[in-house]
Structures are given as structure tokens and as C-alpha cells.
Design a protein around this motif. Structure first.
Motif, PDB file in Angstrom:
ATOM      1  N   ALA A 193     -25.860 124.220  31.257  1.00 48.38           N
ATOM      2  CA  ALA A 193     -27.175 124.361  30.632  1.00 48.38           C
ATOM      3  C   ALA A 193     -28.148 125.075  31.557  1.00 48.38           C
ATOM      4  N   LEU A 194     -28.126 124.705  32.834  1.00 48.93           N
ATOM      5  CA  LEU A 194     -29.039 125.343  33.788  1.00 48.93           C
ATOM      6  C   LEU A 194     -28.716 126.828  33.959  1.00 48.93           C
ATOM      7  N   THR A 195     -27.408 127.144  33.968  1.00 44.78           N
ATOM      8  CA  THR A 195     -27.010 128.548  34.073  1.00 44.78           C
ATOM      9  C   THR A 195     -27.507 129.337  32.867  1.00 44.78           C
ATOM     10  N   LYS A 206     -33.645 115.109  23.410  1.00 44.42           N
ATOM     11  CA  LYS A 206     -32.703 115.386  22.311  1.00 44.42           C
ATOM     12  C   LYS A 206     -33.012 116.711  21.606  1.00 44.42           C
ATOM     13  N   VAL A 207     -34.301 117.046  21.564  1.00 48.24           N
ATOM     14  CA  VAL A 207     -34.688 118.284  20.879  1.00 48.24           C
ATOM     15  C   VAL A 207     -34.010 119.504  21.511  1.00 48.24           C
ATOM     16  N   PHE A 208     -33.739 119.417  22.815  1.00 49.23           N
ATOM     17  CA  PHE A 208     -33.168 120.568  23.527  1.00 49.23           C
ATOM     18  C   PHE A 208     -31.643 120.544  23.575  1.00 49.23           C
ATOM     19  N   GLU A 209     -31.021 119.683  22.776  1.00 52.01           N
ATOM     20  CA  GLU A 209     -29.572 119.576  22.897  1.00 52.01           C
ATOM     21  C   GLU A 209     -28.829 120.830  22.441  1.00 52.01           C
ATOM     22  N   SER A 210     -29.426 121.552  21.500  1.00 54.11           N
ATOM     23  CA  SER A 210     -28.744 122.758  21.024  1.00 54.11           C
ATOM     24  C   SER A 210     -28.941 123.921  21.995  1.00 54.11           C
ATOM     25  N   LYS A 211     -27.892 124.708  22.115  1.00 60.26           N
ATOM     26  CA  LYS A 211     -27.904 125.843  23.031  1.00 60.26           C
ATOM     27  C   LYS A 211     -28.949 126.881  22.616  1.00 60.26           C
ATOM     28  N   ILE A 212     -29.071 127.039  21.306  1.00 60.92           N
ATOM     29  CA  ILE A 212     -30.015 128.035  20.800  1.00 60.92           C
ATOM     30  C   ILE A 212     -31.458 127.614  21.098  1.00 60.92           C
ATOM     31  N   ARG A 213     -31.750 126.329  20.905  1.00 62.48           N
ATOM     32  CA  ARG A 213     -33.103 125.847  21.208  1.00 62.48           C
ATOM     33  C   ARG A 213     -33.417 126.002  22.690  1.00 62.48           C
ATOM     34  N   LEU A 214     -32.414 125.734  23.505  1.00 62.95           N
ATOM     35  CA  LEU A 214     -32.588 125.905  24.942  1.00 62.95           C
ATOM     36  C   LEU A 214     -32.901 127.365  25.265  1.00 62.95           C
ATOM     37  N   GLY A 215     -32.191 128.257  24.559  1.00 60.91           N
ATOM     38  CA  GLY A 215     -32.412 129.695  24.754  1.00 60.91           C
ATOM     39  C   GLY A 215     -33.805 130.108  24.322  1.00 60.91           C
ATOM     40  N   ILE A 216     -34.257 129.584  23.195  1.00 60.67           N
ATOM     41  CA  ILE A 216     -35.604 129.911  22.695  1.00 60.67           C
ATOM     42  C   ILE A 216     -36.654 129.456  23.711  1.00 60.67           C
ATOM     43  N   MET A 217     -36.506 128.208  24.181  1.00 62.09           N
ATOM     44  CA  MET A 217     -37.473 127.672  25.141  1.00 62.09           C
ATOM     45  C   MET A 217     -37.453 128.453  26.456  1.00 62.09           C
TER      46      MET A 217
END
Lengths: 98, 209
Positions: free
Chosen positions: B10-12, A10-21
Motif C-alpha cells: 500500500a505504501l509503495t 476502512k474507507v481507504f481499503e480499496s486500491k483505487i481510493r488509495l490512488g485517488i487520495m
């Protein structure tokens, strides 16, 4: 049948958090301004998302002074690396199971 | 279905962010094509200049030609001109492309890539100067190819595409060239001309089209 979305973080649900990681995953460390430039977000927005990741124990915050200017840089933690790998694995499983 | 689309998206995103944050993506394949054309023009100019005083066979024996001061001077000016034009075009095309992709031209990744490129390249440049200094003209072309190849391999961590393989090919060509003294100009034209054009076109069509 095992639920394929089990372990979906759930922590990675945001696009920005995904980008940071994603960017911390492939860089030794990144400072605030570089992250801001990469993600193209506002200061407040970035700060709150980074804070959430810090709370989760995925990102390590390093504050220091370069000369007289304060500089904040971020590093991915071992837990963060593991959680992110698992998250990618879950995403890949979703695609494979279609 | 929805979930699947989301996962793909998401993967992209993850992949593109990893590349954007760690690799210099603004280098255009066209840079290679232009550099290759300049190199071929430069090699042709060098050939015709020495052919004037040594006959058409000078391509095989340009070591003799290079021993004459005026020919050597011409070679040096010629090479510097090729370098300046190639780098100039490279900067111009990168600036243009980075405006499109939204990455700033000289961000940290670009600087890291340039430092990794410059260290072996400058070493090679000084080494070639030393070869000229001692009159070992025959090894200048192979040394240029070898050090350029090593620079590319070193910088390839920070570039997309297969720069590493272009580097390997330049090094191999340079090493072969060491054993065919006198054919330096020909090898130089292949390595800096043909290889650049081929690699540039390949990169342009696979990554940018």
C-alpha cells in the motif's frame, strides 16, 4: 499491547481510493479525466469510489462549466488530508512493529 | 506477516501514485548524457574554429575571437545546433520512455514542468541576445549558465531525481565564470557538457537501472 491496526481506515481499503487520495494529496485539484487517466479505471468505477470518498467528507467535488463543457474537479478536504496522514501512519507502524 | 506485506504494498502504491500524478517522470537520464555530448562537440567545434584564426590560445581569450563577425556567427549557429539536437533527442527519448511507463508524454504535469522551465530560460535567451547586441561577449557564457540553472531549479518541483542540485551547480559555475572573463568557452563546456553527462549517468543508474 495496543492493537497496531487501530485507526486503520476502512474507507481507504480499496486500491483505487488509495490512488485517488494519494494523487489529490499532492495536487491542488484534479479533474475527472486526469484522475481516470492516472488510475486507469472506467468512468463508473471511478465515479463510485470518488462518491464514497465524498460521502466520508474526504473529497470536495467542484462542478463547473468551462465554456460549454461541464467539468468536474476534485480537491482533498482538510479532514481527508488528516485521515490520509493517519492512515499512512498506521501502515508505517505495521511495518515498524514487525 | 501478511499484514506487513500488504502495508508495504500500500505504501509503495501511495508513493508511486504521488509521483506519477505530480511529477514528470518520463525524462530519461540518457537525455542528459546526449545533451552533454552534443555540448562538448559544439564547444570543441567552436574552439577549433577560432583556433584556426587566433591560434591555440584562443580558449583563454575567445572574447577577442568573438568580436570577429564570422566567428560570432559560427558560435551562434553552433549553439543553436547543439540546442536543437539536445531538445530533439530529449523529446524522442521522453516519448520512448513514456510509452514504457504508460504516462502520456504531454500530460498536465509535463506542460506545467515545461512552462516552469521555459519562463526563466526564454528570459535568459533574450538577455544573452541583448548582451551580444551590445557586444558584451564575455558575459554571454556565464549568463547562459546562470539562467539555465535557474530554469532547472524552477522546473525541479515537477521532476524526479535531483534536478534542483544540477541547477544549483550550473548557477554557481555561472557566477564563478563571471569573474573569469575569457574562459567562457571552457566553463560552458564544463556546465553544459560535463555536468550534463555526469548528472545524466547518475540519474540513469540510480533511477532507471
Amino acid at each position: 499491547m495496543k492493537n497496531i491496526t487501530a485507526g486503520f481506515n476502512k474507507v481507504f481499503e480499496s486500491k483505487i481510493r488509495l490512488g485517488i487520495m494519494s494523487s489529490l494529496y499532492v495536487n491542488e485539484s484534479l479533474d475527472f479525466s486526469r484522475l481516470k487517466e492516472l488510475l486507469d479505471v472506467t468512468d463508473g468505477n471511478l465515479a463510485s469510489h470518488v462518491h464514497a470518498l465524498e460521502e466520508a467528507g474526504y473529497v470536495f467535488v467542484n462542478k463547473q462549466f468551462i465554456g460549454r463543457k461541464p467539468n468536474t474537479s476534485y480537491t482533498i478536504t482538510r479532514n481527508g488530508r488528516k485521515a490520509f496522514q493517519e492512515h499512512i501512519q498506521v501502515l508505517e507502524n505495521i511495518i515498524k512493529n514487525l | 506477516m501478511m499484514e506487513n506485506d500488504k502495508a508495504i504494498e500500500a505504501l509503495t502504491d501511495i508513493r508511486s501514485m504521488m509521483e506519477r500524478s505530480s511529477k514528470f517522470i518520463s525524462l530519461s537520464g540518457l537525455t542528459g548524457v546526449f545533451a552533454g555530448i552534443f555540448a562538448l562537440a559544439g564547444a570543441a567545434a567552436a574552439y577549433f574554429y577560432s583556433a584556426k584564426s587566433f591560434g591555440p590560445d584562443c580558449i583563454v581569450d575567445h572574447i577577442q575571437a568573438g568580436l570577429k563577425t564570422d566567428v560570432l556567427t559560427f558560435y551562434c549557429v553552433d549553439a543553436l545546433l547543439v540546442l536543437t539536437l539536445s531538445v530533439g533527442f530529449g523529446i524522442w527519448l521522453s516519448a520512448r520512455k513514456s510509452r514504457k511507463t504508460g504516462q502520456s508524454v504531454l500530460d498536465k504535469t509535463a506542460v506545467r514542468m515545461l512552462v516552469n522551465l521555459a519562463v526563466p530560460l526564454l528570459t535568459g535567451g533574450i538577455f544573452c541576445f541583448a548582451l551580444l547586441w551590445h557586444g558584451i561577449i564575455g558575459l554571454v557564457a556565464p549568463a547562459m549558465l546562470i539562467f539555465y540553472g535557474l530554469s532547472l531549479i524552477n522546473a525541479s518541483k515537477y521532476t524526479i531525481g535531483d534536478t534542483r542540485y544540477l541547477g544549483y551547480m550550473e548557477v554557481i559555475l555561472g557566477l564563478i565564470c563571471c569573474f573569469f572573463m575569457g574562459y567562457g568557452l571552457l566553463f560552458w563546456a564544463i556546465g553544459f557538457g560535463i555536468f550534463h553527462i555526469a548528472y545524466g549517468l547518475f540519474m540513469y543508474y540510480t533511477l532507471e537501472k
